[in-house]
Design an enzyme around this catalytic site. Structure first.
Site, PDB file in Angstrom:
ATOM      1  N   ARG A  37       0.826  -1.210   0.000  1.00 20.80           N
ATOM      2  CA  ARG A  37       0.000   0.000   0.000  1.00 20.80           C
ATOM      3  C   ARG A  37       0.861   1.260   0.000  1.00 20.80           C
ATOM      4  O   ARG A  37       0.481   2.266  -0.612  1.00 20.80           O
ATOM      5  CB  ARG A  37      -0.941   0.001   1.199  1.00 20.80           C
ATOM      6  CG  ARG A  37      -2.145  -0.882   0.958  1.00 20.80           C
ATOM      7  CD  ARG A  37      -3.099  -0.851   2.093  1.00 20.80           C
ATOM      8  NE  ARG A  37      -4.411  -1.342   1.680  1.00 20.80           N
ATOM      9  CZ  ARG A  37      -5.337  -1.748   2.538  1.00 20.80           C
ATOM     10  NH1 ARG A  37      -5.117  -1.712   3.834  1.00 20.80           N
ATOM     11  NH2 ARG A  37      -6.504  -2.175   2.083  1.00 20.80           N
ATOM     12  N   LYS A 203     -16.585 -16.058   4.678  1.00 21.27           N
ATOM     13  CA  LYS A 203     -18.032 -15.989   4.898  1.00 21.27           C
ATOM     14  C   LYS A 203     -18.844 -15.687   3.644  1.00 21.27           C
ATOM     15  O   LYS A 203     -18.543 -14.767   2.902  1.00 21.27           O
ATOM     16  CB  LYS A 203     -18.336 -14.921   5.952  1.00 21.27           C
ATOM     17  CG  LYS A 203     -17.912 -15.376   7.341  1.00 21.27           C
ATOM     18  CD  LYS A 203     -17.788 -14.236   8.306  1.00 21.27           C
ATOM     19  CE  LYS A 203     -19.100 -13.908   8.981  1.00 21.27           C
ATOM     20  NZ  LYS A 203     -18.970 -12.672   9.780  1.00 21.27           N
ATOM     21  N   GLY A 354      -8.245  -7.895   0.784  1.00 17.56           N
ATOM     22  CA  GLY A 354      -6.975  -7.795   1.495  1.00 17.56           C
ATOM     23  C   GLY A 354      -6.298  -9.143   1.663  1.00 17.56           C
ATOM     24  O   GLY A 354      -5.099  -9.284   1.417  1.00 17.56           O
ATOM     25  N   GLY A 378     -12.591  -3.822   1.165  1.00 17.55           N
ATOM     26  CA  GLY A 378     -13.999  -3.431   1.321  1.00 17.55           C
ATOM     27  C   GLY A 378     -14.436  -2.438   0.260  1.00 17.55           C
ATOM     28  O   GLY A 378     -15.546  -2.534  -0.276  1.00 17.55           O
TER      29      GLY A 378
HETATM   30  P1  ADP Z   1     -10.503 -11.170   1.360  1.00 10.98           P
HETATM   31  O1  ADP Z   1      -9.861 -10.365   2.469  1.00 10.98           O
HETATM   32  O2  ADP Z   1      -9.566 -11.440   0.232  1.00 10.98           O
HETATM   33  O3  ADP Z   1     -11.816 -10.576   0.917  1.00 10.98           O
HETATM   34  P2  ADP Z   1     -11.789 -12.941   3.221  1.00 10.98           P
HETATM   35  O4  ADP Z   1     -11.522 -11.950   4.303  1.00 10.98           O
HETATM   36  O5  ADP Z   1     -13.176 -13.129   2.774  1.00 10.98           O
HETATM   37  O6  ADP Z   1     -10.859 -12.618   1.959  1.00 10.98           O
HETATM   38  O7  ADP Z   1     -11.305 -14.397   3.681  1.00 10.98           O
HETATM   39  C1  ADP Z   1      -9.978 -14.672   4.014  1.00 10.98           C
HETATM   40  C2  ADP Z   1      -9.914 -15.762   5.037  1.00 10.98           C
HETATM   41  O8  ADP Z   1     -10.712 -16.877   4.664  1.00 10.98           O
HETATM   42  C3  ADP Z   1      -8.511 -16.289   5.214  1.00 10.98           C
HETATM   43  O9  ADP Z   1      -8.012 -15.855   6.453  1.00 10.98           O
HETATM   44  C4  ADP Z   1      -8.665 -17.805   5.138  1.00 10.98           C
HETATM   45  O10 ADP Z   1      -7.970 -18.479   6.164  1.00 10.98           O
HETATM   46  C5  ADP Z   1     -10.156 -17.985   5.327  1.00 10.98           C
HETATM   47  N1  ADP Z   1     -10.625 -19.259   4.755  1.00 10.98           N
HETATM   48  C6  ADP Z   1     -10.446 -19.706   3.506  1.00 10.98           C
HETATM   49  N2  ADP Z   1     -10.950 -20.955   3.373  1.00 10.98           N
HETATM   50  C7  ADP Z   1     -11.449 -21.309   4.585  1.00 10.98           C
HETATM   51  C8  ADP Z   1     -12.084 -22.474   5.100  1.00 10.98           C
HETATM   52  N3  ADP Z   1     -12.311 -23.542   4.338  1.00 10.98           N
HETATM   53  N4  ADP Z   1     -12.460 -22.455   6.397  1.00 10.98           N
HETATM   54  C9  ADP Z   1     -12.232 -21.379   7.161  1.00 10.98           C
HETATM   55  N5  ADP Z   1     -11.639 -20.243   6.745  1.00 10.98           N
HETATM   56  C10 ADP Z   1     -11.246 -20.214   5.465  1.00 10.98           C
HETATM   57 MG    MG Z   2     -10.392 -10.226   4.548  1.00  8.99          MG
END
Ligand code: ADP
Ligand code: MG
Length: 398
Positions: A37, A203, A354, A378
């Site tokens: 960043r 999620k 992120g 976000g």
């Molecule tokens: P981003 O920040 O790229 O939008 P998210 O915040 O939605 O991504 O999700 C990232 C997290 O999802 C990571 O910390 C990862 O460990 C978790 N994750 C991925 N697959 C699983 C899983 N099967 N069960 C639990 N957590 C998971």
């Molecule tokens: Mg995230």
């Protein structure tokens, strides 16, 4: 929207320009673990200082609760910014001291203000409180000052240094904000088909908005990560102890009806969420009770790579598994490789989120393998959801 080009077309030499940057980098024991960043913010700052502006940068770090917190000082960021910039960048404490440091700036000089969120007015819900802080920031820039909004990662926030200050000073969009918006506008509008979205992360509820907005425009949505288990549950399969959002099952059924959702045929299940836990690949419709799904399996990677095979546009948000633990990083690595192959074939490939951006670096992938890696998690999702982002709206209608 007025842009940095417009500002530079005016005379800026000797003028003070307040820049809102997004320098919110991850720290471990006071050490920056990922400076992306900061690097992304440098070009706009460089253009301004090259033109002789006196640049005052404001930014935040983390979420300080109720006042100053030395652990969230921007001091390490000032050091790194100075290294990238090629000259030491002073860190100005808030209040009167900042005014003195800013007054001492020479043409082409740069100063960083301490974490703006140490001031509770920055994030206040009270318009008058935020406006008061914005007014103080504008005062630092002075009568012929200007404001450049370049912190893309915060443009979805209605905060004093993002939104309110743009109403106090002539406001311009910086290069990073312009680049991010141009890429996201393509993804939200008429992107080249086939258009494939890859979603993962933890999620479903975080991603429903973007799925709803993009689904009509895309050819396929590949679902991995923790969110795939709620989809598998919606198909009637047991998911053991995997992440499950029971209240989203109905919504997942709706998405499945579109016929565009692609789920992994196999998953990696473990005895526990730990790097040393026993783990196996099982069919996605036969997850044993008591085991937790932590990654997509090899057939999942192959299925996703096939779906990405002829994509002209790819948007990826969310890791395919718990990539932070080495045994469960394989799916994310495999999908990263498939997306990099799409880039080489000439597809437009964009990564948002992120943790997704962090995964690319943690797995040692080359950032040049993607058309664009967004600095805003976000903010990029909200943009794609079609939401109005206050920090962009205010630049359009100050
Ligand atoms: P981003 O920040 O790229 O939008 P998210 O915040 O939605 O991504 O999700 C990232 C997290 O999802 C990571 O910390 C990862 O460990 C978790 N994750 C991925 N697959 C699983 C899983 N099967 N069960 C639990 N957590 C998971
Ligand atoms: Mg995230």
């Amino acid at each position: 929207m007025r842009t940095l080009d417009d500002l530079l077309a005016e005379e800026v030499a000797g003028r003070r320009v307040l820049v809102r940057a997004d320098l919110n980098v991850p720290l471990e024991d006071g050490r920056i673990t990922d400076d992306r960043r900061i690097r992304a913010g440098v070009p706009t700052l460089r253009r301004l200082t090259d033109a002789g502006a006196r640049v005052v940068v404001t930014a935040h770090l983390g979420r300080p609760e109720g006042g100053s917190d030395p652990r969230l000082s921007l001091a390490p960021v000032a050091v790194r910014l100075g290294e990238l910039f090629g000259a030491a960048v002073p860190l100005a404490e808030p209040g009167g001291k900042a005014a003195a440091t800013v007054d001492a700036l020479a043409d082409g000089g740069l100063v960083l203000l301490e974490n703006i969120r140490f001031d509770p007015r920055e994030t206040s819900k009270d318009d008058a409180e935020r406006a008061a802080l914005a007014h103080e920031l504008a005062d630092l820039a002075g009568a012929d000052g200007a404001f450049v909004s370049d912190g893309f990662g915060v443009v979805h926030r209605k905060q004093a240094s993002v939104y309110d200050v743009a109403r106090e000073l002539p406001a311009y969009a910086g290069d990073l904000v312009l680049t991010e918006v141009a890429v996201l506008r393509t993804l939200a509008g008429d992107a080249q088909r086939p258009y494939v979205v890859v979603l993962g992360g933890s999620k479903v509820s975080d991603k429903l908005g973007v799925m709803t907005a993009l689904q009509p425009k895309v050819d396929a949505v590949l679902v991995g990560g923790g969110m795939c288990f709620t989809f598998l549950a919606a198909q009637g399969h047991g998911v053991g102890d995997s992440l499950l959002e029971a209240d989203q099952i109905e919504a997942c059924r709706g998405f499945l009806d579109s016929g565009k959702i692609v789920l992994p045929p196999d998953v990696v299940v473990a005895d526990a969420v730990a790097a040393d836990a026993a783990h196996d690949v099982v069919p996605a419709d036969a997850i044993p009770d008591g085991r937790v799904g932590l990654d997509i399996g090899p057939a999942g990677v192959a299925r996703f790579a096939e779906a990405l095979g002829d994509a002209r546009t790819v948007f990826w948000n969310g890791p395919m598994g718990v990539f932070e633990l080495a045994p469960f990083a394989t799916g994310t690595r495999g999908v990263a490789q498939a997306i990099e192959a799409a880039t080489r074939r000439g597809a437009t490939t964009v990564v948002g989120g992120g943790d997704s951006a962090a995964a690319i670096r943690a797995l040692g992938r080359d950032e040049a393998g993607y058309t664009h890696i967004s600095t805003g998690g976000g903010a990029s999702l909200e943009y794609l959801e079609g939401k109005a982002l206050p920090g962009l709206v205010v630049l359009e209608n100050p």
